[in-house]
Design an enzyme around this catalytic site. Structure first.
Site, mmCIF file in Angstrom:
data_model
loop_
_atom_site.group_PDB
_atom_site.id
_atom_site.type_symbol
_atom_site.label_atom_id
_atom_site.label_comp_id
_atom_site.label_asym_id
_atom_site.label_seq_id
_atom_site.Cartn_x
_atom_site.Cartn_y
_atom_site.Cartn_z
ATOM 1 N N LEU A 2 -6.408 -4.943 -4.873
ATOM 2 C CA LEU A 2 -7.406 -4.101 -4.216
ATOM 3 C C LEU A 2 -6.961 -2.649 -4.178
ATOM 4 O O LEU A 2 -7.697 -1.787 -3.688
ATOM 5 C CB LEU A 2 -7.641 -4.584 -2.775
ATOM 6 C CG LEU A 2 -7.980 -6.063 -2.585
ATOM 7 C CD1 LEU A 2 -8.087 -6.389 -1.104
ATOM 8 C CD2 LEU A 2 -9.264 -6.424 -3.316
ATOM 9 N N GLY A 3 -5.773 -2.347 -4.687
ATOM 10 C CA GLY A 3 -5.204 -1.012 -4.586
ATOM 11 C C GLY A 3 -5.862 -0.003 -5.506
ATOM 12 O O GLY A 3 -6.514 -0.366 -6.488
ATOM 13 N N ASP A 20 0.867 -1.176 0.000
ATOM 14 C CA ASP A 20 0.000 0.000 0.000
ATOM 15 C C ASP A 20 0.900 1.221 0.000
ATOM 16 O O ASP A 20 2.093 1.124 0.313
ATOM 17 C CB ASP A 20 -0.914 0.013 1.239
ATOM 18 C CG ASP A 20 -2.200 0.789 0.997
ATOM 19 O OD1 ASP A 20 -2.119 2.024 0.804
ATOM 20 O OD2 ASP A 20 -3.283 0.181 0.993
ATOM 21 N N ASN A 22 -19.214 -2.407 -8.907
ATOM 22 C CA ASN A 22 -20.593 -2.268 -9.395
ATOM 23 C C ASN A 22 -20.827 -0.905 -10.036
ATOM 24 O O ASN A 22 -21.811 -0.728 -10.754
ATOM 25 C CB ASN A 22 -21.579 -2.502 -8.249
ATOM 26 C CG ASN A 22 -21.570 -1.390 -7.210
ATOM 27 O OD1 ASN A 22 -22.374 -0.458 -7.259
ATOM 28 N ND2 ASN A 22 -20.666 -1.475 -6.255
ATOM 29 N N HIS A 23 -19.919 0.039 -9.797
ATOM 30 C CA HIS A 23 -20.089 1.378 -10.371
ATOM 31 C C HIS A 23 -19.734 1.425 -11.863
ATOM 32 O O HIS A 23 -19.890 2.473 -12.493
ATOM 33 C CB HIS A 23 -19.310 2.400 -9.556
ATOM 34 C CG HIS A 23 -19.850 2.526 -8.158
ATOM 35 N ND1 HIS A 23 -21.083 3.081 -7.898
ATOM 36 C CD2 HIS A 23 -19.357 2.104 -6.966
ATOM 37 C CE1 HIS A 23 -21.316 3.030 -6.598
ATOM 38 N NE2 HIS A 23 -20.286 2.436 -6.018
ATOM 39 N N TYR A 69 -14.732 7.380 -11.132
ATOM 40 C CA TYR A 69 -14.284 6.144 -10.501
ATOM 41 C C TYR A 69 -14.803 4.937 -11.281
ATOM 42 O O TYR A 69 -14.046 4.013 -11.596
ATOM 43 C CB TYR A 69 -14.757 6.098 -9.052
ATOM 44 C CG TYR A 69 -14.618 4.736 -8.417
ATOM 45 C CD1 TYR A 69 -13.367 4.200 -8.145
ATOM 46 C CD2 TYR A 69 -15.744 3.987 -8.080
ATOM 47 C CE1 TYR A 69 -13.242 2.946 -7.563
ATOM 48 C CE2 TYR A 69 -15.619 2.741 -7.499
ATOM 49 C CZ TYR A 69 -14.379 2.223 -7.244
ATOM 50 O OH TYR A 69 -14.262 0.985 -6.669
ATOM 51 N N SER A 107 -20.838 -4.347 -2.189
ATOM 52 C CA SER A 107 -20.552 -3.663 -0.928
ATOM 53 C C SER A 107 -19.971 -4.701 0.019
ATOM 54 O O SER A 107 -20.713 -5.408 0.702
ATOM 55 C CB SER A 107 -21.837 -3.077 -0.330
ATOM 56 O OG SER A 107 -22.523 -2.276 -1.278
ATOM 57 N N ILE A 124 -7.760 4.191 -5.936
ATOM 58 C CA ILE A 124 -8.796 5.060 -5.384
ATOM 59 C C ILE A 124 -10.127 4.319 -5.446
ATOM 60 O O ILE A 124 -10.512 3.792 -6.490
ATOM 61 C CB ILE A 124 -8.883 6.379 -6.185
ATOM 62 C CG1 ILE A 124 -7.533 7.110 -6.158
ATOM 63 C CG2 ILE A 124 -9.995 7.262 -5.650
ATOM 64 C CD1 ILE A 124 -7.098 7.596 -4.805
#
Length: 265
Positions: free
Chosen positions: A69-70, A32, A110-111, A134, A163, A72
């Site tokens: 998972l990195g 990270d 999901n976005h 995003y 989520s 924004i």
């Protein structure tokens, strides 16, 4: 696996997966840009800016698999999204190409389809309808991963996370929630599969209210067990009556559809 890389390991989801994924590899390499705390016995901690190509190359070297998972994870200035989610992802795939093509789980979102309504049920063939910058960055990520698969044979699971948290915090999440345990079991299936390819997988538990059809990925053998419906009464009691016309209750992307484009100044 000998060594599994988890990027974004200091984030909420990365922290949740840190202990849950430990049995999957002899060594977890956790990365990270933020502080990662103290390493456990089987952990390697590497602070890395995904926008630094040389650093990412070193980060991927020696890894058998990558849980990416990195980046924004919310709507933000384009310059921040550009560095972490576009340039950073390109750097990751170039590093994977140079280091033996370790299998990748790409945390999409999901976005990518946020402007579908909540009364629409869709599968992986539905056209993208991103709800912000995003979401657009995740559309780019899926396209980049697909190109690396077609051109170089790089296998990637494109996981459109709904989520993923301890429990749902609003009524929309009765459809989108994925438990930590279900995500862990998905990751196990992805890295255990003899052949993966480059499938889109909806990151959602076995919720009664879910909108997304995962039947195309049944070959992976993933069978989520948890169900957000168990939290409905608690949400009704704490949040009360919902406005059916509010974006949170109309669109699959919830409030992301109304988030502004952030100025660069």
């Amino acid at each position: 696996m000998k060594r599994l890389l988890i990027t974004g390991a200091a984030g909420a989801l990365g922290r949740a997966m840190r202990t849950r994924l430990a049995p999957l590899a002899e060594t977890l390499r956790l990365s990270d840009i933020s502080d990662l705390g103290t390493a456990s016995e089987n952990e390697e901690l590497v602070q890395c800016d995904l926008g630094d190509a040389d650093a990412v190359h070193r980060l991927v070297e020696g890894c058998d698999g990558i849980v990416h998972l990195g980046g924004i994870s919310v709507e933000d200035k384009f310059s921040k999204i550009l560095n972490a989610n576009l340039l950073g992802l390109f750097n990751l795939y170039e590093a994977a190409r140079a280091n033996g093509h370790p299998r990748i789980l790409f945390a999409s979102s999901n976005h990518t389809v946020g402007f579908y309504r909540q009364d629409q049920h869709i599968d992986a063939t539905a056209p993208m309808r991103p709800d912000g910058l995003y979401g657009v960055s995740k559309c780019f990520g899926e396209a980049l991963a697909r190109m690396y698969f077609e051109k170089f044979g790089q296998e990637t699971a494109l996981v459109r996370i709904g989520s993923c948290m301890e429990k749902p915090s609003n009524h929309r999440m009765l459809a989108t929630w994925m438990s930590y345990d279900d995500f862990r079991s998905m990751i196990e299936c992805i890295f255990r599969a003899p052949m993966l390819g480059c499938p889109i997988i909806w990151g959602v538990s076995n919720n009664d209210s879910r909108w997304w059809d995962n039947s195309h990925a049944a070959y992976l053998g993933w069978k989520p067990k948890d169900n957000a419906e168990h939290f409905r009464a608690e949400l009704d009691a704490t949040l009360g009556k919902q406005d059916p016309a509010a974006p949170l209750n109309v669109y699959q992307g919830g409030n992301f559809v109304k988030d502004p484009i952030f100025p660069e100044t």
